[in-house]
Design a protein around this motif. Structure first.
Motif, PDB file in Angstrom:
ATOM      1  N   UNK A 121      -3.340   9.199   0.392  1.00 56.59           N
ATOM      2  CA  UNK A 121      -3.177   7.743   0.305  1.00 56.59           C
ATOM      3  C   UNK A 121      -2.791   7.103   1.643  1.00 56.59           C
ATOM      4  N   UNK A 122      -2.349   7.887   2.614  1.00 57.49           N
ATOM      5  CA  UNK A 122      -2.074   7.308   3.928  1.00 57.49           C
ATOM      6  C   UNK A 122      -3.348   6.771   4.571  1.00 57.49           C
ATOM      7  N   UNK A 123      -4.476   7.368   4.218  1.00 58.70           N
ATOM      8  CA  UNK A 123      -5.751   6.884   4.755  1.00 58.70           C
ATOM      9  C   UNK A 123      -6.029   5.440   4.334  1.00 58.70           C
ATOM     10  N   UNK A 124      -5.526   5.041   3.168  1.00 60.14           N
ATOM     11  CA  UNK A 124      -5.813   3.692   2.667  1.00 60.14           C
ATOM     12  C   UNK A 124      -5.307   2.625   3.631  1.00 60.14           C
ATOM     13  N   UNK A 125      -4.061   2.777   4.092  1.00 64.19           N
ATOM     14  CA  UNK A 125      -3.528   1.807   5.044  1.00 64.19           C
ATOM     15  C   UNK A 125      -4.179   1.979   6.411  1.00 64.19           C
TER      16      UNK A 125
ATOM     17  N   UNK B 215      10.732   6.537  -4.144  1.00 59.54           N
ATOM     18  CA  UNK B 215       9.343   6.172  -4.409  1.00 59.54           C
ATOM     19  C   UNK B 215       8.875   4.949  -3.616  1.00 59.54           C
ATOM     20  N   UNK B 216       7.636   5.040  -3.136  1.00 58.54           N
ATOM     21  CA  UNK B 216       7.006   3.916  -2.448  1.00 58.54           C
ATOM     22  C   UNK B 216       5.822   3.379  -3.220  1.00 58.54           C
ATOM     23  N   UNK B 217       5.748   3.714  -4.513  1.00 62.59           N
ATOM     24  CA  UNK B 217       4.636   3.281  -5.358  1.00 62.59           C
ATOM     25  C   UNK B 217       4.968   1.944  -6.030  1.00 62.59           C
ATOM     26  N   UNK B 218       4.006   1.056  -6.046  1.00 61.49           N
ATOM     27  CA  UNK B 218       4.155  -0.254  -6.692  1.00 61.49           C
ATOM     28  C   UNK B 218       5.323  -1.050  -6.110  1.00 61.49           C
ATOM     29  N   UNK B 219       5.386  -1.117  -4.781  1.00 62.71           N
ATOM     30  CA  UNK B 219       6.410  -1.919  -4.116  1.00 62.71           C
ATOM     31  C   UNK B 219       6.168  -3.395  -4.418  1.00 62.71           C
ATOM     32  N   UNK B 220       7.220  -4.064  -4.853  1.00 64.08           N
ATOM     33  CA  UNK B 220       7.147  -5.496  -5.177  1.00 64.08           C
ATOM     34  C   UNK B 220       8.159  -6.243  -4.302  1.00 64.08           C
ATOM     35  N   UNK B 221       7.734  -6.659  -3.105  1.00 66.25           N
ATOM     36  CA  UNK B 221       8.657  -7.333  -2.191  1.00 66.25           C
ATOM     37  C   UNK B 221       9.142  -8.661  -2.772  1.00 66.25           C
ATOM     38  N   UNK B 222      10.416  -8.949  -2.522  1.00 64.74           N
ATOM     39  CA  UNK B 222      10.981 -10.239  -2.917  1.00 64.74           C
ATOM     40  C   UNK B 222      11.436 -10.973  -1.652  1.00 64.74           C
ATOM     41  N   UNK B 223      11.083 -12.251  -1.564  1.00 61.33           N
ATOM     42  CA  UNK B 223      11.371 -13.038  -0.361  1.00 61.33           C
ATOM     43  C   UNK B 223      12.475 -14.041  -0.681  1.00 61.33           C
ATOM     44  N   UNK B 224      13.559 -13.957   0.087  1.00 60.35           N
ATOM     45  CA  UNK B 224      14.732 -14.800  -0.138  1.00 60.35           C
ATOM     46  C   UNK B 224      14.907 -15.705   1.089  1.00 60.35           C
TER      47      UNK B 224
ATOM     48  N   UNK C 136       0.866  -1.181   0.000  1.00 59.17           N
ATOM     49  CA  UNK C 136       0.000   0.000   0.000  1.00 59.17           C
ATOM     50  C   UNK C 136       0.901   1.229   0.000  1.00 59.17           C
ATOM     51  N   UNK C 137       0.769   2.067  -1.014  1.00 58.11           N
ATOM     52  CA  UNK C 137       1.606   3.264  -1.135  1.00 58.11           C
ATOM     53  C   UNK C 137       1.167   4.297  -0.105  1.00 58.11           C
ATOM     54  N   UNK C 138       2.069   4.673   0.793  1.00 59.15           N
ATOM     55  CA  UNK C 138       1.746   5.662   1.833  1.00 59.15           C
ATOM     56  C   UNK C 138       2.808   6.763   1.916  1.00 59.15           C
ATOM     57  N   UNK C 139       3.479   7.038   0.814  1.00 59.42           N
ATOM     58  CA  UNK C 139       4.535   8.057   0.810  1.00 59.42           C
ATOM     59  C   UNK C 139       3.984   9.414   1.253  1.00 59.42           C
ATOM     60  N   UNK C 140       4.660  10.062   2.174  1.00 56.31           N
ATOM     61  CA  UNK C 140       4.244  11.383   2.641  1.00 56.31           C
ATOM     62  C   UNK C 140       4.918  12.476   1.811  1.00 56.31           C
ATOM     63  N   UNK C 141       4.429  13.720   1.968  1.00 50.87           N
ATOM     64  CA  UNK C 141       4.855  14.826   1.113  1.00 50.87           C
ATOM     65  C   UNK C 141       5.310  16.004   1.965  1.00 50.87           C
ATOM     66  N   UNK C 142       6.614  16.326   1.948  1.00 45.32           N
ATOM     67  CA  UNK C 142       7.116  17.416   2.786  1.00 45.32           C
ATOM     68  C   UNK C 142       6.640  18.792   2.341  1.00 45.32           C
ATOM     69  N   UNK C 143       6.126  18.902   1.147  1.00 46.04           N
ATOM     70  CA  UNK C 143       5.740  20.204   0.603  1.00 46.04           C
ATOM     71  C   UNK C 143       4.256  20.513   0.735  1.00 46.04           C
ATOM     72  N   UNK C 144       3.525  19.602   1.331  1.00 45.92           N
ATOM     73  CA  UNK C 144       2.089  19.802   1.499  1.00 45.92           C
ATOM     74  C   UNK C 144       1.782  20.055   2.972  1.00 45.92           C
ATOM     75  N   UNK C 145       1.265  21.233   3.314  1.00 46.13           N
ATOM     76  CA  UNK C 145       0.977  21.531   4.729  1.00 46.13           C
ATOM     77  C   UNK C 145      -0.254  20.814   5.264  1.00 46.13           C
ATOM     78  N   UNK C 146      -1.018  20.152   4.398  1.00 49.02           N
ATOM     79  CA  UNK C 146      -2.208  19.432   4.853  1.00 49.02           C
ATOM     80  C   UNK C 146      -1.830  18.321   5.819  1.00 49.02           C
TER      81      UNK C 146
END
Length: 412
Positions: free
Chosen positions: A32-36, A88-97, A16-26
Motif C-alpha cells: 500500500x505504500x505504492x499508492x501514495x 493503525x493508519x487505516x481509515x484516518x479521519x483528520x479533524x480540523x480545529x 492514504x494508508x501507508x503503514x509499514x510492516x516490521x515483520x515483512x522482509x520485502x
C-alpha cells in the motif's frame, strides 16, 4: 502560501494508508505504500518538477533545476511516506480545529477520547492556530506526511515564483523509514546532492544533527521442563532466569527514566515458557564508548548468570542498527548553520537538541550524504493523540524555501 491548499494536500496524503510492516522482509514492506508514491509521482509532474522517477524499490526522486547563472552546491530534501506500525493508519479521519482556544479537544465523543493540554502541555503554544488531529481511533500520519507536504509545497512555490533564486534541488520520498529500512536502498550517487535535510522532526524550531547509536539485542534463555511434582534438581525455569537477567540491568537506565543524552536498555517485548524465554531489547546511547559498554554489559551479564547456573543457558545476539550522524555532520557544520540562520531570519527560535531516536538522515550521513533533521511540525507521533498545527507546516515549507535562497547567496 495558500493555507487551505496546504491543508487539502496534507489531508489527501494522510488519508492514504501507508503503514509499514516490521515483520515483512520485502521492500517496501507493504504494497500500500505504492499508492501514495504513485499519487506523489503524478503530482510532482503536474507541478512542474523534472526527472521524476519512481524506482522499483518505491523511492521517488525528482529535480528542481537551478535558475542561477552560476554554480552552487546541489542540495536535497527527504521525507518518508510510510507510517508507524505502532498504531493503525487505516481509515484516518483528520479533524480540523480552527482558532484553537487552549482547552481540551474532544477527539471522539463515543469513546470519550480527549486531547488535553493538561497532559500535552505543548498544545498551549499553538493557541489561536489551526490544529489538525485524529478522531481518536488512528494515528494521524504527520510523521512524516507533514514533511512530504512541506517539500511538495515548497517546490511548487519555487516553481510558481521564479524570481526567487535557487540552485539545483533534489527531493526524495522514501518507504519503510518507520521499520528502519528507509535508507537501505537509497541511491546516494543517483540522488546527486552534496548534502540534504530530512523534514522529519517534531515541534516548530527543531534542528537536529545528533541521534542515538542503536542496536537490537535478543536474549535467549534455555530451560528444562519436567513434571513439577518430581522437579527438584531437574526443572530449569527459563522465565525465572530471565527475570534475574532483567533485574540485573540498571533499573534507572530505561526510556521512562532518561532524557537528553542519557542512554538506556529497553525491553520492548518478550515471550516465554519454562523451556525457553526470549527477551527483545533495544540498546541506545549517544556516546559511542558508552554504547559499546552497554553491549558489553549485556554479554558480560550473560556470562555471570551462566557461571552461576554452571552451564550455558543464556545466549545474547546483538545487531547494530544505526549510528550517531554527528560524526559525519560536524565536519560540514555549515549545513546546520545555514538552516539555523534561516530559522532565525524568520523569527523561529532554533531548538538544537539530540534526537532520542533514529532518522533516515543517520544512515544517509554514513552513506555519504550528510543529512541533518528539520522540524515537520507534528506532535505525539505514533498514536491516537498525534496532531499538527497548520501554521507549523507552513513555517517548515518556508524554511525549505529559505534554505534554497540562502545557499544561492552564500555560494555566489
Amino acid at each position: 502560501m495558500n493555507k487551505q491548499h496546504i491543508i487539502d494536500r496534507f489531508v489527501k496524503y494522510v488519508t492514504v494508508d501507508t503503514e509499514s510492516d516490521p515483520n515483512n522482509p520485502a521492500f517496501p514492506s507493504t504494497e500500500k505504500q505504492w499508492n501514495l508514491a504513485r499519487i506523489l509521482e503524478k503530482e510532482l509532474k503536474e507541478i512542474g518538477m523534472e526527472d521524476v522517477e519512481l524506482d522499483e524499490n518505491c523511492y521517488l526522486m525528482a529535480t528542481l533545476p537551478s535558475n542561477l547563472d552560476y554554480e552552487v552546491p546541489t542540495i536535497g530534501f527527504v521525507a518518508h511516506i510510510d507510517t508507524s506500525p505502532d498504531f493503525t493508519g487505516k481509515d484516518v479521519k483528520p479533524q480540523i480545529h480552527e482558532n484553537y482556544d487552549g482547552k481540551d479537544i474532544l477527539l471522539n465523543k463515543e469513546e470519550n477520547i480527549v486531547l488535553s493540554p493538561d497532559y500535552f502541555e505543548d498544545l498551549l503554544q499553538y493557541k489561536g492556530q489551526t490544529i489538525i488531529t485524529t478522531d481518536g481511533t488512528t494515528l494521524l500520519g504527520a510523521d512524516d506526511k507533514a514533511g512530504v507536504t512541506e517539500i511538495v509545497s515548497a517546490m511548487e512555490f519555487l516553481i510558481q515564483n521564479p524570481e526567487i533564486k535557487h540552485g539545483k534541488i533534489r527531493i526524495c520520498f522514501t518507504p519503510d523509514e518507520e521499520v528502519g529500512k528507509g535508507a537501505h536502498l537509497f541511491d546516494v550517487e543517483k540522488f546527486g546532492a552534496e548534502w540534504a535535510y530530512t523534514m522529519d522532526g517534531s515541534q516548530i524550531g527543531e534542528l537536529e544533527y545528533e541521534n542515538f547509536n542503536a542496536a537490537g539485542a535478543t536474549v535467549t534463555i534455555e530451560g528444562k521442563i519436567v513434571h513439577p511434582g518430581y522437579a527438584k534438581g531437574k526443572l530449569i525455569n527459563s522465565m525465572l532466569i530471565a527475570s534475574e537477567f532483567i533485574n540485573a540491568l540498571p533499573e534507572d537506565e530505561v526510556p521512562e527514566r532518561t532524557t537528553g543524552y542519557e542512554g538506556f536498555f529497553h525491553l520492548h517485548h518478550m515471550e516465554g515458557k519454562v523451556e525457553q524465554t526470549k527477551l527483545h531489547y533495544i540498546i541506545r546511547d549517544h556516546d559511542m564508548d558508552q554504547f559499546n559498554n552497554r553491549k558489553k554489559a549485556m554479554l558480560d551479564l550473560a556470562e555471570v548468570l551462566n557461571a552461576k547456573q554452571g552451564k550455558k543457558l543464556i545466549s545474547v545476539e546483538i545487531k547494530d542498527q544505526y549510528f550517531n550522524m554527528k560524526e559525519k555532520v560536524v565536519p560540514v557544520m555549515h549545513i546546520v548553520d545555514i538552516a539555523e540562520e534561516v530559522m532565525k531570519d524568520m523569527g523561529i527560535t532554533p531548538l538544537i537538541k539530540p534526537i532520542r531516536g533514529g532518522t533516515d538522515g543517520s544512515q544517509l550521513s554514513y552513506k555519504g550524504l550528510p543529512c541533518p533533521n528539520i522540524f515537520a511540525g507534528g506532535h505525539n507521533f505514533h498514536g491516537r493523540y498525534e496532531y499538527v498545527p497548520v501554521e507549523s507546516i507552513i513555517k517548515a515549507t518556508e524554511v525549505i524555501v529559505g534554505i534554497a535562497q540562502k545557499v544561492a547567496v552564500k555560494f555566489q
